[in-house]
Design an enzyme around this catalytic site. Structure first.
Site, PDB file in Angstrom:
ATOM      1  N   LYS A 155      -7.088   6.686  14.331  1.00  0.00           N
ATOM      2  CA  LYS A 155      -5.956   7.576  14.593  1.00  0.00           C
ATOM      3  C   LYS A 155      -6.411   8.921  15.156  1.00  0.00           C
ATOM      4  CE  LYS A 155      -3.263   5.768  10.706  1.00  0.00           C
ATOM      5  NZ  LYS A 155      -2.258   4.836  11.200  1.00  0.00           N
ATOM      6  N   GLN A 178      -2.978  11.032   8.344  1.00  0.00           N
ATOM      7  CA  GLN A 178      -2.117  11.614   9.374  1.00  0.00           C
ATOM      8  C   GLN A 178      -2.378  13.111   9.532  1.00  0.00           C
ATOM      9  OE1 GLN A 178      -0.151   9.991  11.422  1.00  0.00           O
ATOM     10  NE2 GLN A 178      -0.143   7.966  10.459  1.00  0.00           N
TER      11      GLN A 178
HETATM   12  C1  LIG Z   1      -0.621   8.044   5.805  1.00  0.00           C
HETATM   13  C2  LIG Z   1      -1.455   6.822   6.060  1.00  0.00           C
HETATM   14  N1  LIG Z   1      -2.298   6.385   5.106  1.00  0.00           N
HETATM   15  C3  LIG Z   1      -3.088   5.321   5.280  1.00  0.00           C
HETATM   16  C4  LIG Z   1      -3.065   4.627   6.456  1.00  0.00           C
HETATM   17  C5  LIG Z   1      -3.953   3.431   6.574  1.00  0.00           C
HETATM   18  O1  LIG Z   1      -4.915   3.585   7.577  1.00  0.00           O
HETATM   19  P1  LIG Z   1      -5.684   2.291   8.041  1.00  0.00           P
HETATM   20  O2  LIG Z   1      -4.633   1.317   8.501  1.00  0.00           O
HETATM   21  O3  LIG Z   1      -6.546   2.719   9.151  1.00  0.00           O
HETATM   22  O4  LIG Z   1      -6.416   1.789   6.859  1.00  0.00           O
HETATM   23  C6  LIG Z   1      -2.215   5.038   7.495  1.00  0.00           C
HETATM   24  C7  LIG Z   1      -2.122   4.345   8.800  1.00  0.00           C
HETATM   25  O5  LIG Z   1      -1.936   3.160   8.985  1.00  0.00           O
HETATM   26  C8  LIG Z   1      -1.399   6.155   7.281  1.00  0.00           C
HETATM   27  O6  LIG Z   1      -0.556   6.586   8.235  1.00  0.00           O
END
Ligand SMILES: Cc1ncc(COP(=O)(O)O)c(C=O)c1O
Ligand SMILES: Cc1ncc(COP(=O)(O)O)c(C=O)c1O
Lengths: 423, 148, 423, 148
Positions: free
Chosen positions: C241, C218
């Site tokens: 993101k 984030q």
């Molecule tokens: C703080 C945080 N860490 C990890 C993730 C995991 O990312 P991803 O779903 O792309 O693996 C997210 C988002 O889903 C997140 O907001």
């Protein structure tokens, strides 16, 4: 060239129309040479239909899946889960919940190895047990098992290869024993094109109660794949070789196994409920899909299987078989050319490896490239096969649904040029 | 990229075969399976011999032959200058046009300029040179890290 | 609205021009309502520039990487490795070889956990050692550590959260001790928007010789990320993101660590040489990239960081800060609205969670959706935070570089409507 | 999707609160955190009471209220028919237009027809119904699998 034996007529299989769907096939390289793309075992090209599905997803529906009540989230989820339905139908899976999306076949195979490494009895792989693979595996179906063997103490065994590029099953009873927990092997060799005798291996594995994992990375793109007919426990394959995007793979597994086996990667999406002290996991397939999945890539893979199904996997198989038979015949006429693998077109797929006298494959590939012909040279991530035949590398030509007899001719002419150049 | 000079060295390699040496190394190019076993023999700071055996493509074979031709008989310091110049040329991505000064240092090795355009082949051309560097470090008792 | 305090003027930051790059922002939902997309913490939309990079890759250069001598293979490799250069520059990595491509942040975090689980001393996590996380982690930074703890016997500890949504570091000396091997925490909370005090944690971790892993999922999309300034050992984030494609994530790790730590997934690409008996591994980053990587997705992420950099991460941060301050002010005026997390715009990112009286977030989200406003509702994969505050879920609005004050107004009006509807 | 009937049940739930029962279950909808604790009391094959406590959205709350209103006092066999009809309606993805026959069976529950268009909310509507099914299986000593 329309008189090629076995080649479907244009009304049955319009290869020129198919080629028009693939923008890359118009690519021109090295000052005006139209590409002759014969590196399909490494990765396939993508039709417009798949690229459009990707773009439409991103432009119209993009959102994260499974977690939202807003319209985009619902559309994205429906598209992602719809892709799972398509893939399930493509491989005739008894249930859509048996289809796990991964990033590639390598992850799928590592997933199986790690599930078994962390499993409870009766699946657990440990120092009392044995793992069986073969000498013709892609590194992605060797290294995960070597790691598992090192980390659990289980013994790694394998089937050898015969001189003509077939699995040597003569000692099958010594290789697969009561101690065997898992037998993992490739349906089609990515270096030699050999199609392996699934039934004989499965029969023996079932006798001793071992699980069977099939690496279908080189099969799913080229032939009808029916996981129920195969009778395996796990089947792995990869999207980018079957006209789909990069970044997406599949592991199919039998439902009871997926229910019983432990998760591998942990994170969002794969949980039921989380507290700081402990977590419970979602039912399969989500249990094995940690984090935001390759959403657009799954949608693209869905479009890819739609594309292949619309043409018909049986027709694609027949087309490739005719091309392979023709290529084997013409290549066989080149002096000094030695096939690495079966020297007939029977029980082999459209992947042909060879050496050319003592000209190093790197040089063969480079001089072909100068003529616009893209083949692969090297050990093709199957180095034990090269060791087995005492060669450092091969040149590999691999065909696909859009390959033409004219491209075989170009290859043969190109190889003549190579011979003269280094002669 | 296949200059006449390269093809010549490939077909008629200089100093091939394993002879007596102060150190031996074995280097592999994992992407393509090129292999070389190389020995160096020093006479003080002078390179008395570089002997080698290997399998590989025309580029790696010719490059080992050129290495032998250029470095045997040289003082270490001069050899290192040649090696540095060759490395620079190979990493130039085809953007370095060898001038007279360079040609003076590199002699036949300037023929490899074209190879530098092909990232996958640069490693082939450098294989024997890296092996020499490594073997030299061993022979002279330095503890340089392997830069395969 | 141009009088908003802190909002950059159009000549410095032309948000309308930026919005034109994002096709999805023109999407119309529910009979003619233009979408108000406030679900950016879940995933971002993609600019035309990123979609074009994907299409161009597939149409012009598609090939498998690292293994070929033909022109497409070389172009694809140059593009893939070029994306690594771009990402390395974007996070100010000392070396490009420290950038590992994964499929998402979840895989990146699992990779760290598994490296340490299989490592030799001094990195090895085992029953004598402790792992530290926090109560505000995303499930993807909780579950991998729970699994590691279960599988190695290491003790899992965590920092709590204060009433106003900050990390409670008052007992830092008891939480991070000589036994701590790894401290893993999020730079920015995905549910509360809290920006965490990295320095204090790193200082203590360094005192006791623990490694530090930062979840920057984030943060990377929203602020200048400088891994050298952070002084962490690992930094994980995710492409989707940050205006990049799905299916691509990043793990940055310090070079010496990547050299010393063992591989995780095995297969093609990550090896140096393979025989049936044993294998050796390629140097990092390849050691950690088994199988065909998400090639197109890496290229797309490269285009994404180009896009963000061209605008300027500092400007994006300033823009979002102004939007956040405005949103906090306006939302704060709504009766019954309770912020979950910091109630000021200081040290917080553009993600705002709240509850609205006793109207369930699902209902809030649904009624907002009917007005074309996309927010997320639920536990946002950070259920321990909900447990901490004794609530089942929150409504979360999250902003990004293309968000406008007008969208904040739409949200506030929408919430008024929700209150009337259920009032 | 927010029919008047649904809002009514949400604001004025029937039979809420936990009372004496033959079996108790706790179901959770992990995607949104909806929770319900539900007890059933049987008098032979007749449903004597369904009591519940939970937190969740208007849909899950209203649905539990409707469940109570519809099923309490019914014979098990009739209740199962109602449950099956409700399940069918909820899985119809908005494509089933409730007819008179259905309305006769489902009464107030037909108001949930609109919810079936929203996959993310279908689970909310079904939460209490699945809990009832599960609790019934337990109460009557069957060994049906949990279908959360
Ligand atoms: C703080 C945080 N860490 C990890 C993730 C995991 O990312 P991803 O779903 O792309 O693996 C997210 C988002 O889903 C997140 O907001
Ligand atoms: C037989 C076989 N197995 C596994 C793989 C690995 O697939 P991926 O690289 O997509 O993980 C490949 C292709 O590279 C293959 O040919």
């Amino acid at each position: 060239m329309t008189t090629l034996p076995g080649l479907l007529t244009a009304s049955d299989y319009n290869v020129e129309a198919i080629r028009k769907d693939f923008p890359l096939l118009d690519r021109v390289v090295h000052d005006g040479k139209k590409i002759v793309y014969l590196d399909n075992a490494a990765t396939s090209q993508k039709p417009r239909q798949v690229l459009d599905a990707l773009t439409e997803y991103y432009e119209q529906h993009n959102a994260n899946v499974h977690r939202g009540v807003h319209v985009l989230a619902e559309e994205a989820t429906a598209l992602y889960e719809g892709a799972r339905d398509k893939v399930a139908a493509f491989i005739n899976a008894p249930s859509r919940d048996e289809v796990i999306f991964t990033k590639n076949a390598s992850e799928s195979l590592n997933l199986v190895a790690n599930m078994l490494g962390w499993a409870d009895e009766p699946y657990r792989v440990d120092r009392e047990t044995e793992i069986v693979i073969t000498e013709m595996e892609h590194h992605s179906n060797i290294v995960p098992w070597q790691l598992l063997s090192q980390r659990t103490g289980a013994k790694l065994k394998w089937f050898g290869i015969t001189d003509d590029g077939r699995l040597d099953l003569s000692n099958i009873e010594e290789i697969i024993t009561e101690k065997t927990k898992i037998v993992s092997f490739t349906l089609v060799s990515n270096i030699m094109g050999t199609i392996n005798p699934v039934e004989a291996i499965i029969r023996r594995a079932q006798q001793v109660g071992a699980l069977v994992c099939i690496d279908a990375s080189q099969a799913a793109p080229h032939m009808v794949l029916d996981v129920q007919a195969l009778q395996a426990d796990f089947v792995a394959f990869t999207g980018h070789k079957m006209v789909g995007p990069t970044g997406i793979g599949v592991l199919w597994g039998r439902q009871e196994l997926l229910e019983d086996l432990p998760p591998f990667l942990g994170g969002g999406e794969m949980i039921e409920t989380v507290s700081m002290h402990s977590s419970t996991y979602a039912p399969a397939p989500h249990k094995f899909e940690a984090g935001t999945p390759p959403i657009a890539q799954a949608v693209g893979l869905g479009a890819a299987v739609d594309y292949l199904s619309a043409i018909g996997m049986d027709k694609i198989e027949a087309h490739e078989h005719a091309i392979t038979a023709y290529a084997m015949k013409r290549l066989g006429e080149i002096p000094d050319l030695r096939f690495i693998g079966p020297d007939t077109a029977e029980n082999r797929a459209a992947t042909i490896s060879f050496t050319l006298g003592d000209i190093h494959p790197h040089d063969v590939g480079q001089v072909l490239d100068e003529q616009g012909i893209a083949v692969r040279v090297g050990h093709h991530c199957a180095r034990p096969v090269c060791l087995r035949y005492g060669i450092p590398a091969t040149t590999r030509a691999s065909f696909y649904l859009y390959s033409t007899p004219g491209e075989v001719d170009a290859l043969v002419d190109g190889l003549e040029h190579v011979r003269n150049f280094f002669g | 990229m296949y200059q006449e000079v390269i093809l010549d060295h490939y077909k008629h390699p200089h100093g091939r075969g394993l002879r007596d040496g102060d150190a031996e190394v074995h280097h592999v190019n994992p992407t393509c399976g090129d292999e070389i076993t190389l020995r160096v023999k020093y006479d003080g700071d002078r390179i008395a011999d570089i002997s080698y055996e290997g399998q590989g493509c025309s580029i790696s074979q010719a490059s080992a032959s050129v290495l032998n031709e250029l470095l045997v008989g040289k003082e270490l310091e001069d050899a290192q200058k040649i090696q540095a110049a060759f490395l620079e040329l190979m990493q130039s991505k085809g953007k370095l046009e060898p001038d007279d000064a360079m040609e003076e240092i590199l002699e036949d090795a300037v023929a490899f300029a074209g190879v530098s355009k092909y990232p996958a082949r640069v490693k082939c051309a450098l294989l024997s040179w890296m092996a020499w560097k490594d073997a030299t470090a061993q022979a002279l008792g330095e503890s340089e890290r392997k830069t395969a």
